[in-house]
Structure formats: structure tokens, C-alpha cells
Design a protein around this motif. Sequence first.
Motif, short mmCIF file in Angstrom:
data_model
loop_
_atom_site.label_atom_id
_atom_site.label_comp_id
_atom_site.label_asym_id
_atom_site.label_seq_id
_atom_site.Cartn_x
_atom_site.Cartn_y
_atom_site.Cartn_z
N LEU A 97 39.68 116.33 -5.43
CA LEU A 97 38.13 117.64 -6.69
C LEU A 97 38.13 118.50 -5.76
O LEU A 97 38.40 119.70 -6.65
N GLN A 98 38.48 118.37 -4.21
CA GLN A 98 38.10 119.99 -4.46
C GLN A 98 39.60 120.62 -4.40
O GLN A 98 39.96 122.00 -4.58
N MET A 99 40.97 120.74 -4.87
CA MET A 99 41.46 121.02 -5.04
C MET A 99 41.84 121.59 -6.25
O MET A 99 41.96 122.85 -6.79
N LYS A 100 41.50 120.78 -7.32
CA LYS A 100 41.38 121.16 -8.54
C LYS A 100 39.76 121.65 -9.42
O LYS A 100 39.60 121.95 -10.02
N GLY A 101 39.11 120.87 -8.65
CA GLY A 101 37.74 121.09 -9.00
C GLY A 101 37.66 119.85 -10.04
O GLY A 101 36.13 120.39 -10.23
N GLU A 102 37.87 119.85 -10.62
CA GLU A 102 36.95 118.12 -11.03
C GLU A 102 38.39 116.52 -11.09
O GLU A 102 39.16 117.05 -11.23
N VAL A 103 38.19 115.95 -11.10
CA VAL A 103 38.69 115.10 -11.01
C VAL A 103 38.09 113.83 -12.68
O VAL A 103 36.87 113.49 -12.65
N ASN A 104 38.93 113.42 -13.82
CA ASN A 104 38.58 111.74 -14.71
C ASN A 104 38.62 111.09 -14.30
O ASN A 104 39.80 111.05 -14.19
N GLY A 105 38.32 109.87 -14.96
CA GLY A 105 38.00 108.73 -15.31
C GLY A 105 38.72 107.84 -13.58
O GLY A 105 39.81 106.85 -13.96
N ALA A 107 38.74 105.31 -11.50
CA ALA A 107 38.19 103.42 -11.24
C ALA A 107 37.27 103.07 -9.03
O ALA A 107 38.33 103.39 -8.76
N MET A 108 36.50 103.19 -9.07
CA MET A 108 35.98 102.92 -7.84
C MET A 108 34.75 101.96 -8.44
O MET A 108 34.52 101.82 -9.31
N ASP A 109 34.11 100.92 -7.27
CA ASP A 109 33.42 99.86 -7.19
C ASP A 109 31.86 101.16 -6.41
O ASP A 109 32.08 101.10 -5.45
N ILE A 110 30.93 100.40 -7.53
CA ILE A 110 29.52 100.86 -6.49
C ILE A 110 28.77 99.81 -5.63
O ILE A 110 28.98 98.83 -6.54
N LYS A 111 27.56 100.07 -5.18
CA LYS A 111 26.89 98.98 -3.97
C LYS A 111 25.66 98.97 -5.56
O LYS A 111 24.71 99.55 -5.50
N ALA A 112 26.07 97.65 -7.01
CA ALA A 112 24.89 97.81 -8.16
C ALA A 112 23.87 96.43 -7.20
O ALA A 112 23.33 96.31 -5.45
N VAL A 120 32.84 101.07 -11.93
CA VAL A 120 33.27 101.80 -12.53
C VAL A 120 33.65 103.18 -12.31
O VAL A 120 34.66 103.52 -12.01
N LEU A 121 33.99 103.80 -13.29
CA LEU A 121 35.15 104.67 -14.35
C LEU A 121 34.08 106.88 -13.62
O LEU A 121 33.25 106.65 -14.70
N VAL A 122 34.35 107.54 -12.99
CA VAL A 122 33.87 108.36 -12.12
C VAL A 122 34.22 109.65 -12.89
O VAL A 122 36.32 109.75 -12.28
N THR A 123 34.02 110.38 -12.75
CA THR A 123 34.90 111.55 -13.44
C THR A 123 33.42 113.09 -12.93
O THR A 123 32.80 112.82 -13.10
N SER A 124 34.04 113.86 -12.33
CA SER A 124 33.15 114.53 -11.23
C SER A 124 33.71 115.87 -11.60
O SER A 124 35.24 115.91 -11.56
N LYS A 125 32.63 117.41 -11.54
CA LYS A 125 33.21 118.43 -12.42
C LYS A 125 33.05 119.82 -10.86
O LYS A 125 31.22 119.76 -11.22
N PRO A 134 31.31 127.43 -4.99
CA PRO A 134 31.34 125.97 -5.60
C PRO A 134 29.62 125.55 -5.80
O PRO A 134 29.34 126.93 -4.08
N LEU A 135 28.08 125.19 -6.37
CA LEU A 135 27.28 125.73 -6.48
C LEU A 135 26.64 123.80 -5.82
O LEU A 135 25.70 123.69 -5.23
N LEU A 136 27.34 123.43 -6.88
CA LEU A 136 26.87 122.02 -6.64
C LEU A 136 28.21 121.25 -7.52
O LEU A 136 28.91 121.73 -8.21
N ILE A 137 28.15 119.90 -7.87
CA ILE A 137 29.10 118.64 -8.26
C ILE A 137 28.37 117.40 -9.27
O ILE A 137 27.24 117.47 -9.43
N ARG A 138 28.64 117.69 -10.09
CA ARG A 138 28.30 116.67 -11.25
C ARG A 138 29.22 115.66 -11.87
O ARG A 138 29.54 116.14 -12.34
N THR A 139 28.52 114.59 -11.44
CA THR A 139 29.05 113.41 -11.33
C THR A 139 29.26 112.51 -12.25
O THR A 139 27.03 112.59 -13.27
N THR A 140 29.38 112.06 -14.07
CA THR A 140 29.47 111.04 -14.83
C THR A 140 30.63 109.87 -13.71
O THR A 140 31.31 109.65 -13.79
N VAL A 141 28.86 108.44 -13.94
CA VAL A 141 29.48 107.38 -13.64
C VAL A 141 29.42 106.70 -14.99
O VAL A 141 28.56 106.67 -15.74
#
Length: 429
Positions: A97-105, A107-112, A120-125, A134-141
Motif C-alpha cells: 500500500l505504501q509503494m502503490k497507494g492502493e491494494v485491491n482484493g 484475502a485476510m481474516d478478521i476477528k468477527a 474477507v477481501l480487503v481493498t485499500s486506497k 497522504p491524508l488518510l486510508i479508505r478501506t473496503t471490506v
Amino acid sequence: MMCRTDQSVPEPGEEQDVDATDAVFTSLLEDSTEELYEQAPCGYLSTLMDGTIAKINTTLLDWLGLDRSRVVGRMRFTDLLTVGGKLYHETHFAPLLQMKGEVNGIAMDIKAAGKQRMPVLVTSKVKTSEDGEPLLIRTTVFDARDRRAYEAELLRGRKAAEEARQQSEADRARLQEALAVLQQSLLPTALPVVPGLEAGSYYHTASPDLLGGDFYDLFPLDAGRWAFFLGDVCGKGPQAAAVTSLARYTLRAAALHDADPITALTTLNTVLHERYASGEGRYCTAIFGVLQPEDSHVSVHLASGGHPPALIQRANGNADYLPTPGGLLIGVLPRAAFTAARTDLVPGDTLLLYTDGLTEARTGPERELYGDDALLAFTAAQTPAGPQALITALSGLLASFGDGLDDDTALLALGVPAALPTPASVDLT
């Protein structure tokens, strides 16, 4: 004179109504956007650059089983991940994420909720300012439980398919082994030693999954004579094997009763016709003969029933067929005519019997039949060195045909050893 149109200036009081409508519409739009964010089918969150959660939607909170007050400003994104998820985030996700500024899809696991692991599949930008800071990171799970279940089922399916394939290969290997044992039971274990004679044989199986119908044998009749035969049953499989077994033992029994070649083939014809006339017809081709060693040669008396002619490699290097024209297939008619022939084998001569898998092999780009002429030329080109040498040469020829050989082939060679040269006398005086 002035006329009012749709684009004209509103009458006094109308402007206030338009502004009020726009305000209501804007309010409704904001409510709809907020509701869409909160109740979206996927999780949303925004974090500061150090990972602290600044905003999170209701969907993701419900998955986690957490209150918003416990999360916003108090937890980092990595606190939502399992141990393995944290490790993957630190070693792969965050650097990428630091190198490219975004990461798509990813696969990771969250503590439900309920301490359950949720795939889950995580996409961050990374959101940046106008000057690129850089201001903040927006993430879709995205919920990947269905996908994980599908992948697990796919893996189970692949594992089951692989196990089935391995079992199939094992079963096929056992079947081939059983067929090979059965095939060998239809042939002599080894050719007997005949005084004053050499013998060689070879059996080439075109398909290890099918029983062939080729057969041969060599056995004694009495103190001075030996019988031999080679044949080919029509068809393959268990039915052909049954006919092969019947033909082999019928010829053996017939020869011990009357060794005349035509009589032996006539007996076989009667047995096959009576056995299979009422059902699916079964027939074969065969050559049956008798060898009788003499003082300076071995006499050969043979008869053929629809079989390719025997071939003789002479000691002088010539090769010729021993014609037996007119012999009928064995088992087709209640009475059949067979053709007999006689010849003598002198030292260095070899008599070759073969089944049509050899001459009907396909060769070359045009897949042409190998044929009788090619076999005659090949045999003539071999140095006369006895039956086993000829069998070795022919087995190499069969191997060279590759997939052009689609029928089993049996070879039986019988010959008289070449006379050893008389040592020159040496004067010792």
C-alpha cells in the motif's frame, strides 16, 4: 412589450420556494448517502496514516460485534485482524500500500463476533491532498465467507478427483497385470529345446488394456517329430481369449490323435463351428505344421487356414514366402478346405510364422500398410544368423512402428543351426 419565459426572472416570492426545495433535496441526498454508507453490503472504514480508525460503518461493526465508541479513535485497523492477518498486513499488505497507494482484493481474516474467524477481501486506497501528501486510508471490506466455502468445496472436489484418479490408475495397473498374466497363460511359458533345431518367439501387445487373440505353440509328437502352430483369433477381449484357449488346446489334442496338418485344422474348424454357430460367429486363421529332423535337413509339412504365408530366410541370404493359397478361415463354414505345403530347412535356414499385426502396421506420414513386400525385403536384408537373431530384428521393427501398430503381433521362428566350419588341419612336423 416584454414576455415572460421559463428562463425569465422569477416573480417575487418564487426564489424563496426554489431555495427551500433545493435545501430539502440536498438534505434527503445526504441522508440517503449516509444510509448507503452505513448499511452497505460491505464494510467501510477510514483510518489515519498510522492505522487509527477514524470512521467505520454499521455493517462492519455488526460483523465485528463491536460498538462504534470502542472502535473509533481507540483501535487500529490491525486490531480487527487475526494473528495471521496482522502478520500478513505487516509483511505484505502495508508495504504494498505504501509503494502503490492502493491494494485491491487481498484475502485476510478478521476477528468477527463470537471470536469467530471471518474471511474477507480487503481493498485499500490512500487519499492524498492536492500537493500529494497522504491524508488518510479508505478501506473496503468484502465478506468472503461464501467464496471461502466455495474454495474449500473446490479443494475438496479436486482432492476427491485426484484420489479417484489415483484409484483409477491403481485399478488400471492391477487390470493390466491381470490381463498380462492371463495373456501369458494362453502362450507357452517357454519354447522347448528341440534337438537339431533352434526356436525363437515374440509377442507384442498393442494395447495393455485388451486381451489379444494371437497364439502359438511348439511341442513334441513322438520321439522324432515336433508339431508347431501359430494363429490369430478374430476380435479382442475375453471372448477372443476364450476362442484362443479353445483353439490352442484343440490343436494340441488333434495333433496327438492325427498329426496331419490338414486333419488338425479340419478338427479345429469343426470344433469352432459347432461351438459358435448358434450365436455370434467366432473364427480364426492358423498355420499348423510338423517338423521332422533328417540327417542333413529338417523336413517341414504345414497347412494354412486363411493365414498369411510362412516366410523362409535361407542360409544363402535369400528370402521367400512358402505359398499356401486358397485356405479358408477356420470356423466359418461347417466344411472348409485348407492348403498344405512342404519344404526342407537346411543348416542356416529359418522358417518364420507371424500374425497380420506385422504386415498391417501403418507407416509413414500417409499411414500406409507395411505390407508383404516390405516384410520380405526386410527379412532378406538381415544376415542369416538363426531364429533368435531374426526375432530380435523383427521386435525392433515392431517397436519402430509406434502408434502405427494397432494390433497384437505374434512371431514364431524355427531354424536349423548353421554348420560349424571344419577346423583347418595343422601340420605339427
